[in-house]
Scaffold this motif. Structure first.
Motif, PDB file in Angstrom:
ATOM      1  N   SER A   5      20.833  -0.304  25.306  1.00  0.00           N
ATOM      2  CA  SER A   5      19.799  -0.109  24.437  1.00  0.00           C
ATOM      3  C   SER A   5      18.593   0.571  25.247  1.00  0.00           C
ATOM      4  N   CYS A   6      18.297   0.353  26.534  1.00  0.00           N
ATOM      5  CA  CYS A   6      17.376   0.598  27.642  1.00  0.00           C
ATOM      6  C   CYS A   6      17.636   2.294  27.608  1.00  0.00           C
ATOM      7  N   ILE A   7      18.927   2.813  27.632  1.00  0.00           N
ATOM      8  CA  ILE A   7      19.306   4.188  28.034  1.00  0.00           C
ATOM      9  C   ILE A   7      19.055   4.911  26.694  1.00  0.00           C
ATOM     10  N   PHE A   8      19.342   4.205  25.445  1.00  0.00           N
ATOM     11  CA  PHE A   8      18.856   5.017  24.150  1.00  0.00           C
ATOM     12  C   PHE A   8      17.638   5.065  23.945  1.00  0.00           C
ATOM     13  N   ALA A   9      16.765   4.068  24.228  1.00  0.00           N
ATOM     14  CA  ALA A   9      15.289   4.234  24.219  1.00  0.00           C
ATOM     15  C   ALA A   9      14.679   5.223  25.042  1.00  0.00           C
ATOM     16  N   THR A  10      15.270   5.382  26.423  1.00  0.00           N
ATOM     17  CA  THR A  10      14.973   6.369  27.183  1.00  0.00           C
ATOM     18  C   THR A  10      14.917   7.713  26.587  1.00  0.00           C
ATOM     19  N   ILE A  11      16.110   7.935  26.102  1.00  0.00           N
ATOM     20  CA  ILE A  11      16.470   9.322  25.639  1.00  0.00           C
ATOM     21  C   ILE A  11      15.688   9.729  24.331  1.00  0.00           C
ATOM     22  N   LEU A  12      15.692   8.697  23.291  1.00  0.00           N
ATOM     23  CA  LEU A  12      14.929   8.681  21.946  1.00  0.00           C
ATOM     24  C   LEU A  12      13.611   9.065  21.883  1.00  0.00           C
ATOM     25  N   PHE A  13      13.002   8.296  22.774  1.00  0.00           N
ATOM     26  CA  PHE A  13      11.511   8.265  23.248  1.00  0.00           C
ATOM     27  C   PHE A  13      10.975   9.577  24.218  1.00  0.00           C
ATOM     28  N   LYS A  14      11.988  10.327  24.795  1.00  0.00           N
ATOM     29  CA  LYS A  14      12.000  11.332  25.844  1.00  0.00           C
ATOM     30  C   LYS A  14      10.798  10.706  26.938  1.00  0.00           C
ATOM     31  N   LEU A  15      11.348   9.650  27.305  1.00  0.00           N
ATOM     32  CA  LEU A  15      10.369   8.944  28.534  1.00  0.00           C
ATOM     33  C   LEU A  15      10.482   9.686  29.697  1.00  0.00           C
ATOM     34  N   SER A  16       9.330  10.076  30.184  1.00  0.00           N
ATOM     35  CA  SER A  16       8.977  10.805  31.638  1.00  0.00           C
ATOM     36  C   SER A  16       9.737   9.981  32.739  1.00  0.00           C
ATOM     37  N   PRO A  28       0.857  -1.101   0.220  1.00  0.00           N
ATOM     38  CA  PRO A  28       0.022  -0.134   0.089  1.00  0.00           C
ATOM     39  C   PRO A  28       0.734   1.335  -0.014  1.00  0.00           C
ATOM     40  N   ASP A  29       0.328   2.307  -0.433  1.00  0.00           N
ATOM     41  CA  ASP A  29       1.066   3.559  -0.275  1.00  0.00           C
ATOM     42  C   ASP A  29       1.551   3.964   1.340  1.00  0.00           C
ATOM     43  N   ILE A  30       2.878   3.993   1.585  1.00  0.00           N
ATOM     44  CA  ILE A  30       3.392   4.321   2.762  1.00  0.00           C
ATOM     45  C   ILE A  30       4.075   5.391   2.555  1.00  0.00           C
ATOM     46  N   SER A  31       4.020   6.407   3.244  1.00  0.00           N
ATOM     47  CA  SER A  31       4.593   7.924   3.067  1.00  0.00           C
ATOM     48  C   SER A  31       5.898   7.341   3.651  1.00  0.00           C
ATOM     49  N   SER A  32       6.979   8.401   3.280  1.00  0.00           N
ATOM     50  CA  SER A  32       8.131   8.519   3.751  1.00  0.00           C
ATOM     51  C   SER A  32       8.349   8.738   5.315  1.00  0.00           C
ATOM     52  N   THR A  33       7.395   9.668   5.745  1.00  0.00           N
ATOM     53  CA  THR A  33       7.435  10.114   7.213  1.00  0.00           C
ATOM     54  C   THR A  33       7.120   8.927   7.899  1.00  0.00           C
ATOM     55  N   GLU A  34       5.957   7.842   7.559  1.00  0.00           N
ATOM     56  CA  GLU A  34       5.839   6.470   8.183  1.00  0.00           C
ATOM     57  C   GLU A  34       6.848   5.588   8.070  1.00  0.00           C
ATOM     58  N   LYS A  35       7.654   5.704   7.110  1.00  0.00           N
ATOM     59  CA  LYS A  35       8.707   4.694   7.138  1.00  0.00           C
ATOM     60  C   LYS A  35       9.792   5.304   8.197  1.00  0.00           C
ATOM     61  N   LEU A  36      10.126   6.541   8.106  1.00  0.00           N
ATOM     62  CA  LEU A  36      11.048   7.076   8.962  1.00  0.00           C
ATOM     63  C   LEU A  36      10.786   6.658  10.517  1.00  0.00           C
ATOM     64  N   THR A  37       9.191   6.921  10.725  1.00  0.00           N
ATOM     65  CA  THR A  37       8.810   6.520  12.086  1.00  0.00           C
ATOM     66  C   THR A  37       9.019   5.101  12.632  1.00  0.00           C
ATOM     67  N   PHE A  38       8.648   4.250  11.672  1.00  0.00           N
ATOM     68  CA  PHE A  38       8.989   2.789  11.730  1.00  0.00           C
ATOM     69  C   PHE A  38      10.382   2.728  12.078  1.00  0.00           C
ATOM     70  N   ILE A  39      11.237   3.252  11.377  1.00  0.00           N
ATOM     71  CA  ILE A  39      12.978   2.779  11.627  1.00  0.00           C
ATOM     72  C   ILE A  39      13.084   3.616  13.083  1.00  0.00           C
ATOM     73  N   LYS A  40      12.549   4.771  13.304  1.00  0.00           N
ATOM     74  CA  LYS A  40      12.718   5.065  14.627  1.00  0.00           C
ATOM     75  C   LYS A  40      12.383   4.321  15.945  1.00  0.00           C
ATOM     76  N   ASN A  41      10.975   3.844  15.703  1.00  0.00           N
ATOM     77  CA  ASN A  41      10.330   2.810  16.738  1.00  0.00           C
ATOM     78  C   ASN A  41      11.218   1.583  16.914  1.00  0.00           C
TER      79      ASN A  41
END
Length: 491
Positions: free
Chosen positions: A323-334, A258-271
């Motif tokens: 990886s836990c530290i990276f995820a905490t920073i990347l997703f700006k977890l409270s 299906p049509d998947i935007s570049s933004t959605e692809k980048l979001t997937f890579i980020k997640n």
């Protein structure tokens, strides 16, 4: 004869308390530990109370090694769940194609093994079952598919059960990983055909059988190559990522994207980037000799008296921390989200670690007192060369009852390998059989089945699902028995 009977009592205690009396793993472990210690102290085995101190300390070291990996693997999952990353990854995958075959291959042979490889303990069911329901699968289908998707457990929690199995059986870890991967080849074909049949029916499967087999071979080949040339710990994670990429490529070739935007692809890579980071750092640490040597020699805990070594910076636990530290920073977890993730990880981890400690302690006492040796001699005398055909069923019992490859290997892998040596068979074959059969049968463990029916809201049909899974597991054990038979013809 009396020594043989008494040696069997700890195993009988575990089986009867878990299976007949439906007691918890913790209660079973505590009761059996006391029983085993009393038996070891009896006149039949002549072990003093102080003699049991050595297995207790050794068990504590081994349990700490497990905790170091397990806790941070579970924490990474909960951090990503709090960030919404798990749902977004799942949503992207599920919406990437309307083809049911591709959907189920991505979820069952890709995403589920990915999550199990990092966190383990059935958490993948919580992720993929709701997606399957959202895609239009009925509750029974979703429950069955989510259970069968627990197919990468030999490499679950970064191959924790396999690592412990290698350590307890004195089998080389790389050889155990490669042997387990080779033994899993026909099983992945079997599981791939099963999930596609449940999802799309026999006719569609027959039409696309070569494609389905190809995807299963991608998973099994990737796992094998990673075991052989990179590391055992990384195999499940590496294999599942490669499988997801290959299925996406097939979708694109068939023009079903299906049509998947570049933004959605980048979001997937980020997640998915915490998993990508984990793969990269593990790969680097295993492939660059100088880096590997430095990590191995820095903060390395060694206790030669207990045959224990834990290089803190080389262990997968350290890379999970990163990886836990990276995820905490990347997703700006409270702070509240981080604290809640820590709390959930402790709650999930504590009963598993306690149960593991109890079962390892039982196994160590049995080995120290000579009970394992007596049982292996008895099994060798009773079954002779045919014992190796009994091996998959012993592993299956362990996986079914404990729901943990680590706990099952702790209970039975020494018995399996020592008996194999007694009858002149290959201890490595027995260890691989134990490791694979124990892992693959966990999908029918009562707690896993209950979890799947609960998430899919089909609690009333739990017996139906359990019966269907029994047939699936019977097929699994039949394949393993056939593999052993063919191996015996070649040797």
């Amino acid at each position: 004869m009396i020594e043989t009977f008494l040696s069997f009592l700890p195993l009988f205690s575990i089986l009867s308390l878990l299976f007949l009396f439906k007691k918890s793993s913790i209660f079973t472990g505590m009761f059996t530990l006391i029983l085993t210690a009393l038996l070891a102290h009896s006149p039949f085995f002549h072990k003093s109370t102080t003699a049991l101190l050595h297995p207790m300390v050794k068990t504590s070291f081994t349990t700490f090694m497990i905790l170091y990996i397990l806790f941070f693997g579970i924490l990474l999952f909960y951090l990503m769940e709090k960030a919404g990353a798990i749902k977004k990854i799942a949503s992207f995958i599920s919406l990437s194609t309307n083809d049911r075959i591709y959907q189920v291959l991505i979820l069952s042979l890709g995403l589920s093994p990915l999550i199990e490889s990092v966190s383990g303990f059935g958490l993948a069911i919580i992720v993929i079952a709701p997606i399957l329901l959202a895609l239009g699968f009925n509750g029974i289908q979703a429950a069955l598919l989510s259970l069968i998707s627990l197919c990468a457990i030999p490499w679950g929690t970064l191959a924790l059960g396999t690592i412990i199995g290698a350590e307890l059986s004195n089998v080389d870890l790389d050889m155990l990983g490669v042997g387990s991967a080779l033994m899993s080849f026909p099983l992945y074909i079997y599981f791939a055909i099963l999930v596609c049949t449940i999802a799309a029916g026999k006719r569609e499967v027959l039409k696309r059988l070569p494609e389905i087999i190809f995807v299963s071979l991608v998973l099994s080949s990737s796992i094998l190559l990673c075991n052989k040339y990179i590391s055992v710990e990384l195999a499940g994670l590496f294999g599942s990522l490669i499988t997801i990429i290959v299925v996406f490529t097939l979708i694109k070739i068939r023009n079903k994207t299906p049509d998947i935007s570049s933004t959605e692809k980048l979001t997937f890579i980020k997640n998915i980037s915490p998993y990508l980071l984990l793969t990269f750092v593990l790969l680097t640490s295993r492939m660059i000799p100088s880096f590997k040597e430095n990590l191995n020699n820095t903060f390395n805990i060694k206790r030669e008296n207990y045959d224990f070594e834990l290089p803190l910076l080389y262990s997968p636990g350290f890379f999970l921390i990163l990886s836990c530290i990276f995820a905490t920073i990347l997703f700006k977890l409270s702070i509240p989200n981080i604290l809640d993730s820590l709390k959930l990880s402790v709650q999930k981890c504590f009963p598993v670690i306690l149960t593991t400690f109890l079962f390892i302690f039982i196994a160590e006492i049995m080995a120290t007192s000579g009970m394992i040796h007596i049982l292996s001699n008895f099994a060798a005398y009773s079954f002779g060369a045919y014992f190796i055909y009994l091996s998959p069923f012993i592993g299956a019992v362990g996986g079914f009852l404990t729901g943990s490859n680590t706990a099952s290997n702790t209970m039975f892998i020494k018995l399996q390998t020592q008996t194999a040596a007694e009858i002149g068979s290959t201890p490595l074959l027995a260890a691989c059989t134990q490791n694979v059969s124990s892992s693959m049968i966990i999908m029918i463990n009562p707690s896993r089945v209950t979890l799947s029916t609960s998430v899919c809201k089909v609690e009333k049909h739990e017996n139906i699902i359990q019966k269907k899974m029994i047939f699936i597991v019977a097929g699994t054990l039949s394949v393993l028995a056939l593999e052993i038979f063919l191996f015996s013809l070649c040797v």
